[in-house]
Every structure is written in structure tokens, then in C-alpha cells.
Design a protein around this motif. Sequence first.
Motif, PDB file in Angstrom:
ATOM      1  N   GLY A  26      46.150  48.041  47.628  1.00 34.94           N
ATOM      2  CA  GLY A  26      45.096  48.131  46.631  1.00 34.94           C
ATOM      3  C   GLY A  26      44.864  46.778  46.002  1.00 34.94           C
ATOM      4  N   ALA A  27      45.860  45.872  46.143  1.00 40.07           N
ATOM      5  CA  ALA A  27      45.724  44.512  45.612  1.00 40.07           C
ATOM      6  C   ALA A  27      45.056  43.582  46.615  1.00 40.07           C
ATOM      7  CB  ALA A  27      47.099  43.958  45.239  1.00 40.07           C
ATOM      8  N   GLN A  28      44.817  44.048  47.849  1.00 44.12           N
ATOM      9  CA  GLN A  28      44.272  43.170  48.885  1.00 44.12           C
ATOM     10  C   GLN A  28      42.813  42.811  48.628  1.00 44.12           C
ATOM     11  OE1 GLN A  28      45.061  46.394  49.430  1.00 44.12           O
ATOM     12  NE2 GLN A  28      43.212  47.373  50.223  1.00 44.12           N
ATOM     13  N   LYS A  29      42.404  41.664  49.138  1.00 43.01           N
ATOM     14  CA  LYS A  29      41.003  41.257  49.086  1.00 43.01           C
ATOM     15  C   LYS A  29      40.756  40.251  50.207  1.00 43.01           C
ATOM     16  CE  LYS A  29      41.832  37.624  45.629  1.00 43.01           C
ATOM     17  NZ  LYS A  29      41.423  37.108  44.302  1.00 43.01           N
ATOM     18  N   ALA A  30      39.525  40.159  50.644  1.00 45.86           N
ATOM     19  CA  ALA A  30      39.174  39.265  51.739  1.00 45.86           C
ATOM     20  C   ALA A  30      39.522  37.811  51.390  1.00 45.86           C
ATOM     21  CB  ALA A  30      37.682  39.374  52.041  1.00 45.86           C
ATOM     22  N   GLY A  31      40.117  37.098  52.354  1.00 44.99           N
ATOM     23  CA  GLY A  31      40.442  35.686  52.165  1.00 44.99           C
ATOM     24  C   GLY A  31      41.634  35.415  51.283  1.00 44.99           C
ATOM     25  N   MET A  32      42.456  36.435  51.012  1.00 46.39           N
ATOM     26  CA  MET A  32      43.544  36.229  50.052  1.00 46.39           C
ATOM     27  C   MET A  32      44.636  35.309  50.565  1.00 46.39           C
ATOM     28  SD  MET A  32      45.422  39.938  50.130  1.00 46.39           S
ATOM     29  CE  MET A  32      46.059  40.664  51.626  1.00 46.39           C
ATOM     30  N   THR A  63      39.330  38.575  57.714  1.00 44.45           N
ATOM     31  CA  THR A  63      38.986  39.995  57.687  1.00 44.45           C
ATOM     32  C   THR A  63      38.246  40.362  56.399  1.00 44.45           C
ATOM     33  OG1 THR A  63      40.918  40.479  59.032  1.00 44.45           O
ATOM     34  CG2 THR A  63      39.912  42.325  57.881  1.00 44.45           C
ATOM     35  N   ASP A  64      37.219  41.202  56.528  1.00 42.88           N
ATOM     36  CA  ASP A  64      36.419  41.566  55.358  1.00 42.88           C
ATOM     37  C   ASP A  64      37.101  42.669  54.541  1.00 42.88           C
ATOM     38  OD1 ASP A  64      35.745  44.139  56.519  1.00 42.88           O
ATOM     39  OD2 ASP A  64      34.208  43.131  57.708  1.00 42.88           O
ATOM     40  N   ASP A  65      36.563  42.895  53.355  1.00 39.69           N
ATOM     41  CA  ASP A  65      37.167  43.858  52.428  1.00 39.69           C
ATOM     42  C   ASP A  65      37.191  45.271  53.004  1.00 39.69           C
ATOM     43  OD1 ASP A  65      37.904  42.253  50.197  1.00 39.69           O
ATOM     44  OD2 ASP A  65      35.801  42.122  49.599  1.00 39.69           O
ATOM     45  N   GLN A  75      48.541  47.065  54.231  1.00 42.83           N
ATOM     46  CA  GLN A  75      49.942  46.981  53.848  1.00 42.83           C
ATOM     47  C   GLN A  75      50.614  45.727  54.398  1.00 42.83           C
ATOM     48  OE1 GLN A  75      52.267  50.561  54.097  1.00 42.83           O
ATOM     49  NE2 GLN A  75      50.646  51.816  53.239  1.00 42.83           N
ATOM     50  N   ILE A  76      50.389  45.396  55.656  1.00 37.20           N
ATOM     51  CA  ILE A  76      51.042  44.208  56.207  1.00 37.20           C
ATOM     52  C   ILE A  76      50.445  42.938  55.604  1.00 37.20           C
ATOM     53  CG2 ILE A  76      49.562  43.855  58.239  1.00 37.20           C
ATOM     54  CD1 ILE A  76      53.436  43.664  58.146  1.00 37.20           C
ATOM     55  N   ALA A  77      49.144  42.971  55.254  1.00 34.22           N
ATOM     56  CA  ALA A  77      48.512  41.805  54.640  1.00 34.22           C
ATOM     57  C   ALA A  77      49.059  41.548  53.242  1.00 34.22           C
ATOM     58  CB  ALA A  77      46.998  41.997  54.593  1.00 34.22           C
ATOM     59  N   VAL A  78      49.152  42.599  52.436  1.00 32.71           N
ATOM     60  CA  VAL A  78      49.690  42.439  51.078  1.00 32.71           C
ATOM     61  C   VAL A  78      51.149  42.004  51.134  1.00 32.71           C
ATOM     62  CG1 VAL A  78      50.277  43.650  48.949  1.00 32.71           C
ATOM     63  CG2 VAL A  78      48.053  44.034  50.019  1.00 32.71           C
TER      64      VAL A  78
END
Length: 344
Positions: A26-32, A63-65, A75-78
Amino acid sequence: MTDRETTGGALDGTAPRTALVFPGQGAQKAGMGQTWRDTASWGLVAEVSEYSGIDVEELLLKTDDETLRRTDLAQIAVFTTEVLAHREAEAAGLLGDVVACAGHSLGEYTALHAAGALPLADTARLVAARGRAMRACAERSPGTMAAVVRLGPETVEALVTQVQEDGGQVWIANVNAPGAIVLSGTAEAVDRLAELALENEGKVIRLAVGGAFHSPLMASAADDVREALAAVHFAAEHLPVVANVDARPYASGEHWRELELNQLTSPVRWEESVRTLADDLGCTRFVELGPGRQLTGMIRRIAKGALTVPVESAAALAKLAAPEAPEAPEAPENPETSGTPEPR
């Protein structure tokens, strides 16, 4: 402003007792990932990609939102950005006297890694397996989540019971902070509870999630996660990690397989976990590592007077690590929005 408010420590000048906390999906965003791309720890992204079988660099940079809302990818991105933030903060000497860790749902896995309970390879494999299992389970048992505001926990519990007695499938999924409770259930049951909340002068905010996480509707995910947990080795001893399911600190790896399985279908007791860190373990300084500042907002509403240090980017870290840079409390957040983006 007192010495304790600016340093997080005691008035006698001793080092503050620090808790490391990690946000959830839920904390993820594009380009983070862009903020960490030029750091010394960026090579960890390739390692996580290898362990998880997912192109994490693509997720973090391109990757886009909308795509990042997919449970397994989010999950893996965060998780990866949290590992980067932790490694960089550690290298900068910002962590201080760490006495315990905790993470909100997914973030609990990063907390286990930071506490020395799991190596990076095993943690990345677990996070990837958990994300796949939760996504598949949500497709089999569709559901949603929603935040309830302006109602006390007793009222929310009563409304949940009322809907359940009428045959609805809805449960409390997160108790994040005073006045910030998240529900999980079928869309129909959540809609019914929203009607009842309005009648009681409350408000329900639907969340953009892919399933009814932290509820019995996630039960079928347990088999896949159980197999992944059986394949990893937890350290016999590690820094205490406060568990989501019971808000108790654990410093032995023997407990975590059962705790993580229970976490899939049990509510995240985040408010109580923060009180454990502050009251039982004596933490006066909370360092949030990862994208966003959602946990910081929650913690400031739970542990009054505690110092919160959000490390959401390389720029924020550089500012905090600068010579004589003050660490000061932030302004209070809106109680209606703080705590709602952290469902899992």
C-alpha cells in the motif's frame, strides 16, 4: 522544545532506545526505486531479483501505479526498497541503539531480516511466495478492505458482529491507531457495514486492494506459505521483533513459522505493537524505513512524545545524516487519513 523531543533520548543524554519499523503493501508508488538508484546498496536489487525470480529493477524504476497494485509485485517491490533504506541508513550511522524491530504486515518480513532472524535470500523467497499465494487466494475468494474512521473500537466490533449475525463475511483486519481501523470481507458485507457506520456518525473509506487480507478469506493461502516457511532457516536468536498477531516481542526463530501463518488470517494489531515497543521495551525513537510515512503518522498518535524519523528516500537520509542535523517531531497528521494505506 525539550532535549528529549529533539533527540529522542533521556534528559541525562543517554542514547535513545530505537525501534526500526517497516511499512506494508500500500506504500508502493511508481518510480519509488529511483531515489536509491545511485546508492552503494543498489546491487541488492539484482540479488532480490535472483532470489525471487522477479525483475525487481523493472518494478522499482519503470512499472506504473496500476501494475504495482498487483499483490505479488507490490510486496516484493516494497520489501526491496525497505532493504535498501535499511542498508543505507545503517551505513550512514543513523540507526543508533536499536533494541527491537516491527513491521506492518508485509513489513514484518523486512523486520525479521533487519533483526537478524533471516538472511536476505530466504526473506526474498518468502516475500515472493507470500505475494503469489495471497494473490491466488484473493482470486479464488474475492474480497475487499475498507478503513473505518470516527468510530471507537467497541462500536466497530459491535457493527462487525451485527453484519456477521446477518450472514455477512466481514472482520477487523488492522487496528492501526486510535480511530484508524481497517476491515476485510466481501464487498457486500463491507457495503452493509458502511451503511451502519453512517447511521452511527462514522465513515468507511474503501481501499484499492486486491483481496480481503488478514481475514479468514485468506485461509487457502496458508498451504503455499507453509511450504515456503519450511524451506528457510530462522536464526535461533535475534533482535526482538514485535509480532503483528499478538503484539508480543519474539527473539527466537522457533516461533516465526506459526506466527507468519497466523498473520495471513489474523488482524494486524499495530496500535498495540507500538505500545509494546514504547511502553514495554522503552523505545523513544522510531525509525521508519521504506516508502512513505504512514507508520510515522500512526506512531505519533499512539506513542505521544516519541521521536519519529522517516527514511523514505536517499535525499531524506542525506539530510538526516548531515552533521548536527536535528531530528525533530513532525506535525500531527490528519486522523481521518493517517493509517489507511497500510492494509497488508
